[in-house]
Design an enzyme around this catalytic site. Structure first.
Site, PDB file in Angstrom:
ATOM      1  N   CYS A 133       0.846  -1.192   0.000  1.00  0.00           N
ATOM      2  CA  CYS A 133       0.000   0.000   0.000  1.00  0.00           C
ATOM      3  C   CYS A 133       0.880   1.239   0.000  1.00  0.00           C
ATOM      4  O   CYS A 133       1.497   1.568   1.015  1.00  0.00           O
ATOM      5  CB  CYS A 133      -0.924   0.002   1.225  1.00  0.00           C
ATOM      6  N   CYS A 136      -0.342   3.966   2.408  1.00  0.00           N
ATOM      7  CA  CYS A 136      -0.081   3.636   3.813  1.00  0.00           C
ATOM      8  C   CYS A 136       1.388   3.805   4.176  1.00  0.00           C
ATOM      9  O   CYS A 136       1.728   4.344   5.232  1.00  0.00           O
ATOM     10  CB  CYS A 136      -0.489   2.194   4.106  1.00  0.00           C
ATOM     11  N   ASP A 137       2.284   3.330   3.313  1.00  0.00           N
ATOM     12  CA  ASP A 137       3.685   3.179   3.697  1.00  0.00           C
ATOM     13  C   ASP A 137       4.674   3.997   2.877  1.00  0.00           C
ATOM     14  O   ASP A 137       5.871   3.985   3.162  1.00  0.00           O
ATOM     15  CB  ASP A 137       4.083   1.695   3.606  1.00  0.00           C
TER      16      ASP A 137
END
Length: 304
Positions: A133, A136-137
């Site tokens: 992701c 997300c990261d």
């Protein structure tokens, strides 16, 4: 005789545990049934920085806090793999590998899994350079060189997103050409720090304890090449696991449960929350929102 719960929640990710929390605060008896690890996929995220009020927290700590909160309010947690579901006038019977469970209503919060490359050491390096992701990261790879695996819309969107954060982004596509929308392809082609390698597959993940490169095989002759990257984002799709519930919850062509914004399915008393259902955005904050919506909808169903 088997206890009959007001609500059985299948899955213990953010959606399932939030549903349990809201249902318990409404005075309903709740059991959460999880087949693998309590907390769901979020436990593999090394850091969460985009959840309101949490400046920085690991996915594992976030999941533990949510599980502790649900338990403190009286949620029953059970480890089992639900393989079948049946409905009668009294409610639902859920059959697992180790037992059966009865409930007046059910919330499916089974989530979905990112498709993996199936390479050796992929699991060990997940959260240590291997990611699924970009939203997300991606921020954890600022000013670093990364690779995006895939050539569809998600991969191209990830590459565009990462281009603003990372020093360089290399897209690795296993087909002879990219398959994402033309407008995305054009946008990617104009980014100076994004390069594309087509007709190539990832053969190996390099690094001990932390990713420091990937080996790819290029072209028909499978010429090997090593890309020195500290991050790899696999964007080859997600995979829901909803087959056991298809008789009572209609699935879209990709296998996601069809439900409305109140998380209702086509079956009375059956609800779906989080990444397992049809929705545009799959993030932890939308999963918890779904959990609250599904729980309140289930409570309204029970209180009729």
């Amino acid at each position: 005789m088997c206890k009959v719960y007001d609500i059985a929640v299948v899955g213990s990710g953010p959606a399932g545990l939030t549903a349990a929390l809201y249902a318990r605060r409404a005075g309903k008896s709740v059991i959460v049934i999880e087949k693998e690890n309590f907390g769901g996929q979020i436990t593999f995220s090394p850091k969460i920085e985009n959840y309101p009020t949490a400046m920085e927290i690991s996915g594992a700590e976030f999941a533990e806090k949510l599980m502790t909160q649900a338990e403190a309010h009286g949620t029953v947690l059970e480890m089992d793999n639900i393989t079948a579901i049946a409905k009668d006038a009294q409610g639902f019977t859920l059959t697992g590998e180790y037992g059966s469970y009865q409930a007046k209503s059910v919330i499916l919060a089974t989530g979905s899994k990112h498709r993996t490359l199936g390479l050796p050491h992929e699991a060990e390096l997940t959260g240590h350079g291997v990611c699924y992701c970009a939203v997300c990261d991606g921020a954890f790879f600022r000013d670093q060189d990364v690779a995006v695996i895939g050539g569809g819309n998600t991969a191209l969107q990830d590459a565009v997103f990462l281009s603003d954060i990372c020093t360089s982004v290399t897209i690795v596509q296993n087909l002879p050409e990219l398959t994402g929308d033309p407008v995305l392809q054009e946008r990617v082609s104009k980014l100076e720090n994004v390069s594309v390698i087509c007709d190539a597959t990832v053969d190996a993940l390099l690094g001990e304890g932390r990713l420091n490169g990937i080996r790819i095989l290029k072209g028909a002759d499978k010429t090997p090449e090593v890309l020195s990257v500290t991050g790899m984002f696999a964007a080859i799709g997600q995979q829901p696991e909803n087959g056991a519930f298809a008789e009572f919850a209609a699935l879209d062509p990709a296998g996601y449960i069809i439900s409305d914004e109140n998380c209702k399915t086509g079956t009375e008393g059956l609800f779906a929350a989080g990444d397992c259902r049809t929705k545009a955005i799959r993030q932890v904050v939308t999963a918890t929102a779904d959990g609250a919506s599904a729980a309140l909808a289930a409570c309204r169903y029970l209180d009729r």
